[in-house]
Scaffold this motif. Structure first.
Motif, PDB file in Angstrom:
ATOM      1  N   PHE A 170      -5.036 -34.223  47.476  1.00  0.00           N
ATOM      2  CA  PHE A 170      -3.881 -33.371  47.237  1.00  0.00           C
ATOM      3  C   PHE A 170      -4.322 -32.075  46.571  1.00  0.00           C
ATOM      4  N   ALA A 171      -3.664 -30.995  46.944  1.00  0.00           N
ATOM      5  CA  ALA A 171      -3.847 -29.721  46.255  1.00  0.00           C
ATOM      6  C   ALA A 171      -2.585 -29.445  45.459  1.00  0.00           C
ATOM      7  N   ARG A 172      -2.760 -29.115  44.200  1.00  0.00           N
ATOM      8  CA  ARG A 172      -1.611 -28.777  43.358  1.00  0.00           C
ATOM      9  C   ARG A 172      -1.833 -27.394  42.760  1.00  0.00           C
ATOM     10  N   PHE A 173      -0.965 -26.473  43.138  1.00  0.00           N
ATOM     11  CA  PHE A 173      -1.000 -25.105  42.632  1.00  0.00           C
ATOM     12  C   PHE A 173      -0.006 -25.020  41.475  1.00  0.00           C
ATOM     13  N   ASN A 174      -0.493 -24.687  40.292  1.00  0.00           N
ATOM     14  CA  ASN A 174       0.334 -24.656  39.097  1.00  0.00           C
ATOM     15  C   ASN A 174       0.615 -23.228  38.646  1.00  0.00           C
ATOM     16  N   HIS A 175       1.858 -22.953  38.304  1.00  0.00           N
ATOM     17  CA  HIS A 175       2.232 -21.650  37.770  1.00  0.00           C
ATOM     18  C   HIS A 175       2.923 -21.847  36.436  1.00  0.00           C
ATOM     19  N   PHE A 176       2.360 -21.240  35.392  1.00  0.00           N
ATOM     20  CA  PHE A 176       2.902 -21.339  34.047  1.00  0.00           C
ATOM     21  C   PHE A 176       3.403 -19.954  33.636  1.00  0.00           C
ATOM     22  N   PRO A 177       4.717 -19.702  33.776  1.00  0.00           N
ATOM     23  CA  PRO A 177       5.244 -18.390  33.395  1.00  0.00           C
ATOM     24  C   PRO A 177       5.154 -18.180  31.879  1.00  0.00           C
ATOM     25  N   PRO A 178       5.251 -16.934  31.424  1.00  0.00           N
ATOM     26  CA  PRO A 178       5.315 -16.705  29.977  1.00  0.00           C
ATOM     27  C   PRO A 178       6.476 -17.491  29.373  1.00  0.00           C
ATOM     28  N   CYS A 179       6.272 -17.979  28.165  1.00  0.00           N
ATOM     29  CA  CYS A 179       7.295 -18.798  27.499  1.00  0.00           C
ATOM     30  C   CYS A 179       7.655 -18.176  26.153  1.00  0.00           C
ATOM     31  N   PRO A 180       8.936 -17.962  25.893  1.00  0.00           N
ATOM     32  CA  PRO A 180       9.318 -17.329  24.629  1.00  0.00           C
ATOM     33  C   PRO A 180       9.052 -18.181  23.393  1.00  0.00           C
ATOM     34  N   ARG A 181       8.839 -19.485  23.567  1.00  0.00           N
ATOM     35  CA  ARG A 181       8.580 -20.351  22.421  1.00  0.00           C
ATOM     36  C   ARG A 181       7.351 -21.235  22.674  1.00  0.00           C
ATOM     37  N   PRO A 182       6.173 -20.640  22.703  1.00  0.00           N
ATOM     38  CA  PRO A 182       4.971 -21.452  22.922  1.00  0.00           C
ATOM     39  C   PRO A 182       4.701 -22.440  21.797  1.00  0.00           C
ATOM     40  N   ASP A 183       5.385 -22.265  20.670  1.00  0.00           N
ATOM     41  CA  ASP A 183       5.231 -23.186  19.545  1.00  0.00           C
ATOM     42  C   ASP A 183       6.053 -24.447  19.720  1.00  0.00           C
ATOM     43  N   LEU A 184       6.936 -24.472  20.745  1.00  0.00           N
ATOM     44  CA  LEU A 184       7.826 -25.617  20.936  1.00  0.00           C
ATOM     45  C   LEU A 184       7.794 -26.203  22.346  1.00  0.00           C
ATOM     46  N   VAL A 185       7.064 -25.585  23.258  1.00  0.00           N
ATOM     47  CA  VAL A 185       7.149 -25.950  24.671  1.00  0.00           C
ATOM     48  C   VAL A 185       5.749 -26.140  25.252  1.00  0.00           C
ATOM     49  N   LEU A 186       5.601 -27.197  26.061  1.00  0.00           N
ATOM     50  CA  LEU A 186       4.339 -27.455  26.758  1.00  0.00           C
ATOM     51  C   LEU A 186       4.450 -27.079  28.233  1.00  0.00           C
ATOM     52  N   GLY A 187       3.340 -26.602  28.785  1.00  0.00           N
ATOM     53  CA  GLY A 187       3.285 -26.328  30.222  1.00  0.00           C
ATOM     54  C   GLY A 187       3.190 -27.614  31.020  1.00  0.00           C
ATOM     55  N   ILE A 188       2.379 -28.553  30.559  1.00  0.00           N
ATOM     56  CA  ILE A 188       2.299 -29.911  31.120  1.00  0.00           C
ATOM     57  C   ILE A 188       2.088 -30.865  29.952  1.00  0.00           C
ATOM     58  N   LYS A 189       2.861 -31.928  29.914  1.00  0.00           N
ATOM     59  CA  LYS A 189       2.799 -32.888  28.811  1.00  0.00           C
ATOM     60  C   LYS A 189       1.480 -33.670  28.842  1.00  0.00           C
ATOM     61  N   PRO A 190       1.079 -34.290  27.741  1.00  0.00           N
ATOM     62  CA  PRO A 190      -0.179 -35.038  27.686  1.00  0.00           C
ATOM     63  C   PRO A 190      -0.228 -36.151  28.722  1.00  0.00           C
ATOM     64  N   HIS A 191      -1.380 -36.279  29.367  1.00  0.00           N
ATOM     65  CA  HIS A 191      -1.556 -37.304  30.395  1.00  0.00           C
ATOM     66  C   HIS A 191      -3.035 -37.425  30.733  1.00  0.00           C
ATOM     67  N   ALA A 192      -3.380 -38.500  31.375  1.00  0.00           N
ATOM     68  CA  ALA A 192      -4.689 -38.643  32.021  1.00  0.00           C
ATOM     69  C   ALA A 192      -4.432 -38.622  33.524  1.00  0.00           C
ATOM     70  N   ASP A 193      -5.290 -37.971  34.281  1.00  0.00           N
ATOM     71  CA  ASP A 193      -5.089 -37.884  35.729  1.00  0.00           C
ATOM     72  C   ASP A 193      -5.175 -39.270  36.355  1.00  0.00           C
ATOM     73  N   PHE A 194      -4.360 -39.486  37.380  1.00  0.00           N
ATOM     74  CA  PHE A 194      -4.389 -40.757  38.106  1.00  0.00           C
ATOM     75  C   PHE A 194      -5.528 -40.833  39.122  1.00  0.00           C
ATOM     76  N   PRO A 195      -5.779 -39.792  39.942  1.00  0.00           N
ATOM     77  CA  PRO A 195      -6.805 -39.918  40.985  1.00  0.00           C
ATOM     78  C   PRO A 195      -8.199 -40.142  40.393  1.00  0.00           C
ATOM     79  N   ALA A 196      -9.135 -40.448  41.269  1.00  0.00           N
ATOM     80  CA  ALA A 196     -10.489 -40.736  40.808  1.00  0.00           C
ATOM     81  C   ALA A 196     -11.177 -39.510  40.236  1.00  0.00           C
ATOM     82  N   LEU A 197     -10.940 -38.362  40.866  1.00  0.00           N
ATOM     83  CA  LEU A 197     -11.667 -37.141  40.475  1.00  0.00           C
ATOM     84  C   LEU A 197     -10.755 -35.941  40.661  1.00  0.00           C
TER      85      LEU A 197
END
Length: 357
Positions: free
Chosen positions: A208-235
């Motif tokens: 799978f190809a995943r293209f991620n776009h993280f726009p500017p955020c007015p509250r970077p002290d309160l908001v995550l672009g992607i929440k904590p996780h470990a990737d599922f695929p092998a690599l």
């Protein structure tokens, strides 16, 4: 009929352009902010960098030792001298940025919502919203099946910019070779047959190809672009933004900032599937993405999974009396369901423990 509009998240890009404050669904809860340290810490040493050309051509012992150390210490590393032209990497990043800058109606032609309301993984949009209290990520994405090639749904592959499809096809071919080189190098340091890990991926193994776009955020002290996780695929093979950082990895309770890409390196990390196959000798690192108040960020991830009907379990040659299997066997598709459930509940970092015996 109950209002279920919450199941259809807005384009984060549109929110960023039109709102002064993020909606509450994106804000970290009070208990999550305790010890979150979104600013992160600087890495105690530079990101481990492996000369992949030297490693794959001669199994150079110094590069092999660096690879083992990186996997044991961090679970991720950069590769240089990987054989991909810098012009190819630049083209993919440019096409990605141009796609996300298209008008919303144009991007919606690749939507991941069937009939505007039924979620599917593939396409443009956001992740699946399963519950009203689910915390949402400050990012939009385009998720595409690349392999098996016969499984590509070109209805979701953008036609603008015009170079997008050709760029992705060529980039995927180059990344596939890099994947093979890394898997063979890992097999050697694990004292497995050279093709043991490569052979875990049959003709039905998805990429799978995943293209991620993280726009500017007015509250970077309160908001995550992607929440904590470990990737599922092998690599995972990650093409990172060269100008804006945001990726953080967790080690020993501390979140460390990964600098923006430099010198056309690619970032590699192993995922849960690989962790299980190699019986936890190396583990898939937990990571997250933080936001930036002023700048957008782009990344492109290539995820390499195994056949969904393949039973994942520790490779027999890695098991000993003193090192028995640590993980349960289960089909890849069942493991994916469990991982998605954990992720939606903000427990994506805990899925590995749920798979242990």
């Amino acid at each position: 009929m109950a209002d279920e509009s919450w199941r259809l998240p807005n384009s984060v890009q549109q929110l960023a352009a039109n709102m002064q404050e993020p909606p509450s669904q994106y804000l970290l809860r009070e208990q999550e902010l305790l010890g979150a340290n979104l600013a992160g810490a600087e890495m105690p040493e530079p990101v481990p960098t492996i000369d992949l050309g030297l490693l794959s051509a001669s199994n150079d012992p110094e590069e092999a030792a660096k690879l083992r150390s990186a996997l044991q210490t961090w679970g991720f590393f950069q590769v240089s001298n990987h054989g991909m032209e810098t012009s190819m990497m630049d083209s993919v990043m440019t096409a990605s940025r141009e796609f996300f800058h298209l008008p919303l109606e144009e991007k919606k032609k690749c939507s991941n919502l069937i009939d505007g309301k039924h979620f599917q993984v593939e396409g443009y949009g956001n992740d699946h919203v399963r519950t009203q209290d689910q915390r949402l990520d400050w990012s939009d994405r385009l998720h595409l099946t690349v392999e098996p090639e016969g499984g590509r749904n070109l209805a979701h592959w953008p036609t603008h910019p015009k170079s997008f499809r050709d760029d992705l096809h060529e980039y995927a071919l180059k990344c596939k070779k890099i994947k093979g080189d890394i898997l063979r190098a890992m097999a050697k340091i694990l004292k497995l047959d050279e093709d043991c890990l490569v052979n875990q991926f049959n003709s039905n193994a998805p990429t799978f190809a995943r293209f991620n776009h993280f726009p500017p955020c007015p509250r970077p002290d309160l908001v995550l672009g992607i929440k904590p996780h470990a990737d599922f695929p092998a690599l995972t093979v990650l093409l990172m933004d060269r100008d804006v950082a945001g990726l953080q990895y967790l080690r020993d309770g501390t979140w460390y900032n990964v600098p923006a890409a430099c010198d056309h390196t690619l970032l590699i990390n192993i995922g849960l599937t690989m962790e299980i196959m190699i019986n936890g000798i190396f583990t898939g690192p937990v990571h997250r993405v933080v936001t930036n108040a002023d700048k957008e960020r782009i990344s492109v991830a290539m995820f390499y999974g195994v056949d969904p009907d393949h039973e994942i379990g520790p490779i027999a040659h890695l098991l000993r009396d003193e090192q028995p299997a640590r993980y349960r066997k289960m089909k890849a598709k069942d493991l994916l369901v469990a991982q998605l459930e954990h992720f939606s509940q903000d427990r994506g970092a805990q899925i590995a423990d749920a798979c242990k015996i």
